[in-house]
Structures are given as C-alpha cells and as structure tokens.
Design a protein around this motif. Sequence first.
Motif, PDB file in Angstrom:
ATOM      1  N   LYS A   1       0.824  -1.206   0.000  1.00 24.89           N
ATOM      2  CA  LYS A   1       0.000   0.000   0.000  1.00 24.89           C
ATOM      3  C   LYS A   1       0.860   1.258   0.000  1.00 24.89           C
ATOM      4  O   LYS A   1       0.606   2.197  -0.755  1.00 24.89           O
ATOM      5  N   TRP A   2       1.899   1.248   0.810  1.00 24.92           N
ATOM      6  CA  TRP A   2       2.740   2.444   0.897  1.00 24.92           C
ATOM      7  C   TRP A   2       3.664   2.584  -0.309  1.00 24.92           C
ATOM      8  O   TRP A   2       4.047   3.696  -0.688  1.00 24.92           O
TER       9      TRP A   2
ATOM     10  N   GLN B   1       2.603   1.872  -3.275  1.00 23.34           N
ATOM     11  CA  GLN B   1       1.691   2.509  -4.223  1.00 23.34           C
ATOM     12  C   GLN B   1       1.531   3.999  -3.927  1.00 23.34           C
ATOM     13  O   GLN B   1       1.441   4.817  -4.839  1.00 23.34           O
TER      14      GLN B   1
ATOM     15  N   TRP C   1      -6.741   1.978  -2.405  1.00 24.50           N
ATOM     16  CA  TRP C   1      -5.753   1.310  -1.560  1.00 24.50           C
ATOM     17  C   TRP C   1      -5.940   1.643  -0.081  1.00 24.50           C
ATOM     18  O   TRP C   1      -5.516   0.884   0.791  1.00 24.50           O
ATOM     19  N   PHE C   2      -6.550   2.795   0.226  1.00 21.05           N
ATOM     20  CA  PHE C   2      -6.721   3.225   1.619  1.00 21.05           C
ATOM     21  C   PHE C   2      -8.194   3.528   1.893  1.00 21.05           C
ATOM     22  O   PHE C   2      -8.573   4.680   2.127  1.00 21.05           O
TER      23      PHE C   2
ATOM     24  N   ALA D   1      -5.657   9.646   2.124  1.00 16.56           N
ATOM     25  CA  ALA D   1      -5.170   9.159   0.832  1.00 16.56           C
ATOM     26  C   ALA D   1      -5.353  10.196  -0.264  1.00 16.56           C
ATOM     27  O   ALA D   1      -4.438  10.466  -1.052  1.00 16.56           O
TER      28      ALA D   1
ATOM     29  N   PRO E   1      -5.545  -2.683  -6.285  1.00 17.67           N
ATOM     30  CA  PRO E   1      -5.703  -3.643  -5.189  1.00 17.67           C
ATOM     31  C   PRO E   1      -6.122  -5.020  -5.680  1.00 17.67           C
ATOM     32  O   PRO E   1      -5.710  -6.034  -5.116  1.00 17.67           O
TER      33      PRO E   1
ATOM     34  N   THR F   1      -6.713  -8.202  -2.961  1.00 18.03           N
ATOM     35  CA  THR F   1      -7.148  -7.513  -1.759  1.00 18.03           C
ATOM     36  C   THR F   1      -8.647  -7.311  -1.816  1.00 18.03           C
ATOM     37  O   THR F   1      -9.141  -6.362  -2.397  1.00 18.03           O
TER      38      THR F   1
ATOM     39  N   THR G   1     -10.499  -4.050  -0.056  1.00 23.71           N
ATOM     40  CA  THR G   1     -10.422  -2.733  -0.661  1.00 23.71           C
ATOM     41  C   THR G   1     -11.196  -2.642  -1.948  1.00 23.71           C
ATOM     42  O   THR G   1     -11.243  -1.597  -2.559  1.00 23.71           O
TER      43      THR G   1
END
Length: 405
Positions: free
Chosen positions: A5-6, A8, A124-125, A132, A185, A190, A193
């Motif tokens: 995630k980070w 991205q 993603w968040f 985000a 995602p 995932t 998400t």
Amino acid sequence: MIAVKWQQMIAGLLCMGAISSPQYVWTLFTPALRTDFQTSAAALQVTFSLLIVLQTLFSPIQGWLSHAIHPRTLIMLGVVITGSSWVLTGQVHSLTMLYLTYGGLGGIGTGIVYVGVVSLLMQWFPENRGMAAGAAAAGYGMGAMVTTFPISHLLAASGWRMTMSIFGLLMALAGLLAALFLKTPHQHGTQETTGIYGYTTGYVVKTRIFWLMFFMMALMATSGLMVTSQLAQIAADFGVAHLSILGLAALPLAMTLDRIANGVTRPLFGWVSDHFGREQTMAFAFTLEAIALTCWLALANHPVAFVLLSGVVFLGWGEIFSLFPATLTDTFGTRDASRNYGLLYMAQGVGAVFGGPLAAWLHQASGNWHPVFALAIGGDLLTALLAFAVLRPMRRRFMQSTYRA
C-alpha cells in the motif's frame, strides 16, 4: 500488504509531482510570454484557464476510461501528453498555438494523471480516504517545489523556450518511471479494498448535495487559482518581485514555500477530517484562507510578510483537493467514485475562469488588487458558512435516510 500500500502511495506521489509544474510554475513564464507574444495579461491568462478547464473537463472521461483501461496505462499516457505539451510549447510562435499546446495538451495530460492517481490511492486506503486523497493531491501541490528554483535559474540563463523543452522531457521521463510501479488492489487479491457499494453517477448528479459541493469547490478554486496564476504579477505590483530574503529571490522563495504549504495541507487536513469531521474541517480551513488573504493584502509590500503569508494562503486552500473527494465518496460510495469525482473536479475549471482571465481583467479595469481580493475573501467565508450550516445537516439527513433504508 501494508508495505505494498505504501509503495503505491510513493509511486502515486511521484507521478503527481512529475506533472505539477504546468500549473504551479506557470506564473514564472508570464513576464517573458507577455513580451514575446505582445499580449495583455488577461489574454495570456486564457492559457492557464484552458489548462485547468481541460484538466477538469477530461476528468469524467478519465473516470469512464478507467473501467476499460488499466489505470497504470492511462496514467503513463497522461504523463507523456503532459511532457509533450511543454516540449511543443517551446516551439510555438503564436498565442493560438500556446493555447493549444500548453493549455490544451497540458490540461488533458494532467487531468488523466490527477484523477487516475487520486482514485487509485483511495482504493488502496478505504479506511482513510481523506488522508489518501490528501496525500495524492499533496504530490501534485508539492511537486513543483523541486522545479521552481531550477526553472527560475534556467529561465534567466537560457530563455523560456529552452526551459520548457528541457523540463518537458524531464517530467515525462520521471512520471513514466514512477507509473511503472502502479498496481490496483485487485492485482494483489485484496478483497477488503475492492468492495463496491453506493450510487451511480446518474443518480449522484441529480442530488442537491452534489451541486452544493460543486458550487463550494468552484468558489474555493477561484481564490486559490487567482493567486497561483498571478503571483508574479501580484509580486510585481507590490514591489517585491525583485527583492531578496537571505540571498534568495522573494518570488521563487514564495512559490517554494507555497508548494510546501499546498502539499502539507492536503494530507494534514485530510487526516483531521477523518477524525473530526469533513464539514467542520472545511469551515476551519476556508476561514483560515480568508484571514490569510486579508493579512496578505494589508502587508504585501513587505517581502518577508509577502512570502510567509502567501504560504498561509495555500495552507488554507490546498486541502479542498482532499476534503471534497473524501466527502463525496463518503456520501455516495465507491461504486462510481472515479466518475463522480471527475465531475466534481470540473468545479476547478469554473474557478480557473474566474481566478485567471476574469481576475486579471478586474485588476486591469480597477487598477489595483483590492476588488479581486475582496471577492476571493468573500467567497472563502461564504463557503465556510455553507460547509457548516448547510452541507453538514443536508449530508446527515441524506445518509440517515438512504443507508438506513
């Protein structure tokens, strides 16, 4: 999963930073462009308005295309178009071609990248959409911080044509390298998400909440883009453009501080709104900009005050690009989030018209900046009031009635 995630987030921020210069360093080119094309400030500012208007008009199209084309492919295309717009601008010899290259191609390219990155990072968040969206917008707001002084120096040494050609190639290369790392995602399986819920764009545009938010975002965009597009002219009129602070030229120093403030405010107020409420955060931030504009106008003749207060202005403005998309997605869900925000983002195009050529015309007609600033300050205060007194109860009633049903 957390590391991905980070990763991205970093890739998205680099993409945004790569395409931020067309909007945020435009004011550096305006004196040379006015001289070369022998045109008025109002006519030249049409270029800036076209950049923003086409950036926003293309946003809904980008949202639609993202359902059929991988976001990474679209973002890479947008980066190439943005870089090419500067390279081609370096070859033009008429105001019309300047409109088409810098304004037209630049607007389309930056619009593709901007909405694509914001939408991707909010996927993603999902639990921290404000943060985000704010972080993504921060990449756009702060990216030009890296290029302001280099562009200023090269502009003085080699002229605007060479400067645009070189930095056009650099922004395309940097953006392409960053975009290579972007993923969705879904590619990582995932599931949490990728849950889809909410309303279609056709329903969203029929609601009063959407159009209230559109009006509010347009008002706020006007004040910020007025400063962004005409900072060099404002600095010249107040006699600080050629002054120095600690050996640094006041104008590029102000622009660098503005980029920092404009970047920091987006994830900062996005995070604050995640914890303390969207509308309350809007009311505070918009009032802050109104106060900063008032103080800036009163003290603009002092170079230190000019630099510092211009940063506070952007601290109260840049968060619109985190608060509005997060509020919109909170209200209407993720089902058509890209297209919904693409349509709302068009409000910035309205602000570009009022904050660009119309503000330049009003300044020219009145002979000073006071009526321009007065309208911007009034718009900020009105938007702060609408956020707390109208949008907040309207949104509460909507969410209670619809999601409960």
